[in-house]
Structure formats: structure tokens, C-alpha cells
Design a protein around this motif. Structure first.
Motif, short mmCIF file in Angstrom:
data_model
loop_
_atom_site.label_atom_id
_atom_site.label_comp_id
_atom_site.label_asym_id
_atom_site.label_seq_id
_atom_site.Cartn_x
_atom_site.Cartn_y
_atom_site.Cartn_z
N LEU A 52 -1.64 -12.27 -10.40
CA LEU A 52 -2.35 -11.22 -11.13
C LEU A 52 -1.71 -10.93 -12.49
N GLU A 53 -0.61 -11.63 -12.80
CA GLU A 53 0.11 -11.45 -14.06
C GLU A 53 0.51 -9.99 -14.26
N ALA A 54 1.03 -9.40 -13.19
CA ALA A 54 1.41 -7.99 -13.22
C ALA A 54 2.69 -7.77 -14.02
N LYS A 55 2.73 -6.68 -14.75
CA LYS A 55 3.93 -6.27 -15.47
C LYS A 55 4.39 -4.91 -14.97
N ARG A 56 3.53 -3.92 -15.10
CA ARG A 56 3.81 -2.60 -14.55
C ARG A 56 2.51 -2.08 -13.94
N ASP A 57 2.51 -1.86 -12.65
CA ASP A 57 1.30 -1.44 -11.95
C ASP A 57 1.43 -0.02 -11.43
N ALA A 58 0.30 0.68 -11.40
CA ALA A 58 0.22 2.01 -10.80
C ALA A 58 -0.81 1.95 -9.68
N PHE A 59 -0.47 2.57 -8.54
CA PHE A 59 -1.35 2.54 -7.38
C PHE A 59 -1.62 3.97 -6.91
N PHE A 60 -2.78 4.17 -6.33
CA PHE A 60 -3.13 5.47 -5.77
C PHE A 60 -3.63 5.29 -4.34
N VAL A 61 -3.00 6.00 -3.41
CA VAL A 61 -3.48 6.06 -2.02
C VAL A 61 -3.58 7.54 -1.65
N GLN A 62 -4.29 7.82 -0.59
CA GLN A 62 -4.51 9.23 -0.23
C GLN A 62 -4.58 9.40 1.28
N GLN A 63 -3.90 10.41 1.76
CA GLN A 63 -3.96 10.78 3.17
C GLN A 63 -4.58 12.17 3.27
N ASP A 64 -5.74 12.27 3.87
CA ASP A 64 -6.43 13.55 4.00
C ASP A 64 -5.97 14.30 5.25
N GLY A 65 -6.33 15.58 5.31
CA GLY A 65 -6.11 16.34 6.54
C GLY A 65 -5.08 17.44 6.46
N TYR A 66 -4.48 17.64 5.27
CA TYR A 66 -3.41 18.64 5.18
C TYR A 66 -3.90 20.06 4.88
N ASP A 67 -5.20 20.24 4.80
CA ASP A 67 -5.74 21.59 4.55
C ASP A 67 -5.80 22.34 5.87
N THR A 68 -4.62 22.72 6.34
CA THR A 68 -4.46 23.20 7.72
C THR A 68 -4.66 24.71 7.84
N HIS A 69 -5.90 25.15 7.73
CA HIS A 69 -6.20 26.57 7.95
C HIS A 69 -6.09 26.92 9.44
N ASN A 70 -6.18 25.90 10.27
CA ASN A 70 -6.02 26.12 11.72
C ASN A 70 -5.37 24.88 12.32
N ASN A 71 -4.93 25.01 13.57
CA ASN A 71 -4.31 23.90 14.30
C ASN A 71 -3.17 23.28 13.49
N ASN A 72 -2.39 24.14 12.85
CA ASN A 72 -1.43 23.69 11.85
C ASN A 72 -0.34 22.76 12.39
N LEU A 73 0.41 23.20 13.38
CA LEU A 73 1.58 22.44 13.82
C LEU A 73 1.23 21.08 14.42
N PRO A 74 0.30 20.99 15.39
CA PRO A 74 0.00 19.66 15.95
C PRO A 74 -0.62 18.72 14.92
N ARG A 75 -1.47 19.25 14.03
CA ARG A 75 -2.08 18.38 13.03
C ARG A 75 -1.04 17.89 12.03
N LEU A 76 -0.15 18.79 11.61
CA LEU A 76 0.89 18.40 10.65
C LEU A 76 1.81 17.34 11.25
N LYS A 77 2.17 17.50 12.53
CA LYS A 77 3.03 16.50 13.18
C LYS A 77 2.34 15.15 13.22
N SER A 78 1.06 15.13 13.57
CA SER A 78 0.32 13.87 13.65
C SER A 78 0.25 13.19 12.28
N LEU A 79 -0.04 13.97 11.25
CA LEU A 79 -0.14 13.42 9.89
C LEU A 79 1.19 12.85 9.42
N LEU A 80 2.27 13.59 9.65
CA LEU A 80 3.57 13.14 9.19
C LEU A 80 4.08 11.94 9.99
N ASP A 81 3.72 11.87 11.27
CA ASP A 81 4.07 10.69 12.07
C ASP A 81 3.39 9.45 11.49
#
Length: 281
Positions: free
Chosen positions: A122-151
């Protein structure tokens, strides 16, 4: 010197760059190059023919150019990414454990690793990448959801780091984990609500790890000057501080960094970070 930009999760604002100047970011999915659908491939020649005639409208001409160039770029990129497979295969953990790439964030990072693996092609020199993990808007079920996401995130970063070490580029990689907003300190009874201040994590082979930078608020009570309302805390370090250090590490000079981050001039120098703060020398 140009950057190449890739998103594995939509078209983020951060990768847009300067219109007409920066390269357009390539957008993939967590499963790789999407390309045309089965039905669209059957009428590909008709699609190209419809966009072939020159138009008197700059908008129509720009749209047609984007359509045809996107089709060509998807084919080119897809072919190049097939040339070399990952050093660690499909990122499976030991035989008695499930694959660490069952989560979407891990599959996204696997696509990033695949692009990096084919950096020479790809003849790369300096690359920037974007990825995204959804689900952190924890208005409820905070602790179990946060543990699952971080795992999931922990496993994904483990696989990603091991792959880049095998490729010999871990020391040339920096990962910035950030959120568009923080969380409130007190619980709403089920979880947390939208906040302001939050945390950045910076990970990589060249990162001077094991340290916490910035100023921790000395008062988090209800009457604290940092407490805006209901535990929403004012940041003590600007968003730009981390990016200034990362940009310097990537080789940008002070003039280019000031253009990239125009709000830097609004903050005192001691509120900002430099390359030497975040990275080993």
C-alpha cells in the motif's frame, strides 16, 4: 508528506481532513472490503456508463467521480489486502479457549492489522485508523455491561498488540482510546448519565507507560468549582493536549500542529503535553 486514513467504523469527522487537499479515507467494515452488493455487481457496467458523461454541474461531476473512483478503489484495496495474511493467523487463543475475535471491536482491529501487514504493497508512510466500540452509554445495567465491554476490549487489544509485535511494528504504533463525552460521578439509580470530563488511554510500544498525566481535581464534592451539575466534572486538561503529543510523535512540526489543533493557543503551555511526556525517547 501525506497520511493515509482508514476507518473500520463509518465515516468519522476526525478522518475528513481538508476538502480538496487530504486524501479521502478508505472505509471498510469489520469483515473487510464491502464493495458492491451481489445485485449491484451485475449492473456495474451500467452504473459506470451512467456516470461517464461529463456534466455541466460541478456537484453532479463530483458525485459521479466519487462513485466511479470508489468502485475502483474498493477493487484495488481488496486485491492488495489479500497479498499477505496475518502473522498470527486468525487470532485464535489456545485450543481450549474460544477465539478472541468474537467481538466486533476485535474484528475491527484485525482489519487494521491486515492493512498494516500489507503496508509495503500500500506504500504506507504514516497511517491513521479509526475503530469504534459502542455500548458505553450506560444509563442502566452499568456494572455488568461495563465489565463485558472492557473484557472484549482487553482481548482485542491483546490480540492486536501480539500481532503487531510479530510484524515488528508495535514500537511504531500508538493507540488512543477516547470517548466523545464522559460520565457523571453519582449513580442515577441504575447507571450513570452524560458527563463532561473523562479519561484517555494511550497504548503502544513507544508509549512511556505506567504513568497518569494531567491534574486530578482536588475537590469532587457537590460544591466543588469543578462540579458543573449533578456530578458532571469540568476537564482539567484540554482534549487537544493528548493529540498535540501524538501529532509531534508522528513527525508534525509546531506550525502544522497549530493548524491541526487551532484551539491549542487558548490553553497555557503547562496544560499541554509534548512528545517527551507521552513517549519514550
Amino acid at each position: 508528506e501525506a497520511f493515509s486514513a482508514y476507518s473500520i467504523s463509518g465515516s468519522p469527522k476526525a478522518l475528513e481532513g481538508a476538502p480538496g487537499v487530504s486524501r479521502v479515507a478508505d472505509v471498510l467494515s469489520s469483515k473487510g472490503i464491502t464493495g458492491l452488493s451481489i445485485i449491484s455487481r451485475k449492473i456495474e457496467s451500467a452504473i459506470k456508463a451512467a456516470h461517464a458523461p461529463r456534466s455541466s454541474s460541478i456537484y453532479a461531476e463530483t458525485f459521479s467521480d466519487r462513485v466511479t473512483s470508489s468502485i475502483a478503489r474498493a477493487k484495488e484495496l481488496g486485491a492488495k489486502l489479500k497479498r499477505r495474511g496475518l502473522m498470527n493467523g486468525s487470532w485464535h487463543l489456545p485450543a481450549d479457549s474460544p477465539s478472541c475475535c468474537t467481538s466486533d471491536i476485535c474484528m475491527q482491529l484485525q482489519q487494521v492489522a491486515q492493512i498494516i501487514m500489507n503496508r509495503d504493497t500500500l506504500e504506507a508512510k504514516r497511517d491513521a485508523f479509526f475503530v469504534q466500540q459502542d455500548g458505553y452509554d450506560t444509563h442502566n445495567n452499568n456494572l455488568p455491561r461495563l465489565k463485558s465491554l472492557l473484557d472484549d476490549l482487553d482481548e482485542a487489544l491483546q490480540c492486536f498488540a501480539e500481532e503487531l509485535k510479530a510484524q515488528g511494528v508495535w514500537d511504531k504504533t500508538a493507540i488512543v482510546l477516547a470517548s466523545d463525552f464522559g460520565r457523571s460521578l453519582p449513580s442515577n439509580g441504575l447507571g450513570t448519565d452524560h458527563g463532561w470530563a473523562g479519561n484517555f488511554f494511550v497504548v503502544g510500544g513507544a508509549v512511556n507507560g505506567g504513568q497518569v498525566l494531567g491534574e486530578y481535581p482536588n475537590d469532587l464534592t457537590e460544591h466543588s468549582p469543578y462540579n458543573v451539575e449533578r456530578g458532571r466534572i469540568l476537564p482539567t486538561v484540554p482534549w487537544d493536549a493528548v493529540w498535540a503529543a501524538v501529532a509531534e510523535w508522528m513527525g508534525l512540526n509546531e506550525n502544522r500542529i497549530s493548524k491541526l489543533l487551532p484551539n491549542l493557543s487558548n490553553f497555557d503551555r503547562e496544560k499541554l503535553f509534548s512528545r517527551s511526556d507521552l513517549f519514550v525517547q
